[in-house]
Design a protein around this motif. Structure first.
Motif, short mmCIF file in Angstrom:
data_model
loop_
_atom_site.label_atom_id
_atom_site.label_comp_id
_atom_site.label_asym_id
_atom_site.label_seq_id
_atom_site.Cartn_x
_atom_site.Cartn_y
_atom_site.Cartn_z
N ARG A 109 0.84 -1.20 0.00
CA ARG A 109 0.00 0.00 0.00
C ARG A 109 0.87 1.24 0.00
O ARG A 109 1.93 1.26 0.64
CB ARG A 109 -0.89 0.04 1.25
CG ARG A 109 -2.02 -0.95 1.19
CD ARG A 109 -2.88 -0.82 2.45
NE ARG A 109 -3.76 -1.97 2.60
CZ ARG A 109 -4.46 -2.21 3.70
NH1 ARG A 109 -4.39 -1.40 4.73
NH2 ARG A 109 -5.24 -3.28 3.76
N PRO A 110 0.44 2.31 -0.74
CA PRO A 110 1.23 3.55 -0.71
C PRO A 110 1.31 4.10 0.71
O PRO A 110 0.31 4.03 1.45
CB PRO A 110 0.43 4.51 -1.61
CG PRO A 110 -0.79 3.80 -2.06
CD PRO A 110 -0.78 2.41 -1.51
N THR A 111 2.46 4.60 1.09
CA THR A 111 2.59 5.17 2.43
C THR A 111 2.08 6.61 2.41
O THR A 111 2.15 7.29 1.38
CB THR A 111 4.05 5.17 2.90
OG1 THR A 111 4.84 5.75 1.87
CG2 THR A 111 4.53 3.78 3.21
N ASP A 112 1.57 7.06 3.56
CA ASP A 112 1.09 8.44 3.65
C ASP A 112 2.27 9.41 3.53
O ASP A 112 3.36 9.13 4.01
CB ASP A 112 0.40 8.69 5.00
CG ASP A 112 -0.92 7.93 5.06
OD1 ASP A 112 -1.37 7.46 4.01
OD2 ASP A 112 -1.48 7.82 6.15
#
Ligand SMILES: N=c1c2ncn([C@@H]3O[C@H](COP(=O)(O)OP(=O)(O)OP(=O)(O)O)[C@@H](O)[C@H]3O)c2ncn1[C@@H]1O[C@H](COP(=O)(O)O)[C@@H](O)[C@H]1O
Length: 113
Positions: A109-112
């Motif tokens: 998942r893309p990191t914030d």
């Protein structure tokens, strides 16, 4: 498994137009989304309470988990039907996820920012 889900979903679709006096499902649709969500929440709670009991042991407790989970799945199908969401979309999502480790998926998942 999906055979009975498909058959049940077909009956649930028919019940959207049925008489609430002769059909439990039609009576839920008549009462509306909030009532259906209340039932989903109630059945989820009953399922987890049964599961806690089953962890302590008897066969009767295990049967209660099966019965409560069936109630939960049934009321979830009524919820999907009420919202006009095809239960097949849920089965397709599970199929799409099949074989993808939850740990790998989460790591990708893309990191914030
Ligand atoms: N699978 C189910 C099913 N599972 C559980 N239930 C009902 O879900 C209800 C939930 O149980 P509760 O003890 O919580 O009910 P309750 O306390 O009376 O509910 P509240 O008054 O608190 O809202 C019971 O009335 C059960 O009979 C179901 N009712 C129907 N089906 C399927 O749906 C089909 C259509 O049903 P009808 O629309 O009634 O013809 C049936 O042929 C079945 O295949």
């Amino acid at each position: 498994m999906s055979d009975i889900l498909n058959q049940l979903a077909e009956v649930l679709e028919q019940r959207r137009q049925a008489d609430p006096d002769s059909s439990y499902v039609a009576s839920l649709h008549r009462k509306g989304l909030n009532k259906i969500l209340e039932k989903v929440g109630e059945e989820a709670t009953e399922t987890l309470l049964a599961a806690k009991d089953a962890a302590n042991g008897s066969e009767k407790n295990r049967e209660a988990v099966v019965a409560e989970t069936a109630d939960l799945w049934f009321h979830s199908l009524v919820m999907l039907s009420h919202l006009g969401i095809d239960h097949q979309d849920v089965l397709d999502e599970l199929a799409r996820r099949f074989g993808i480790s939850g740990l790998d998926e989460k790591a990708a998942r893309p990191t914030d920012a």
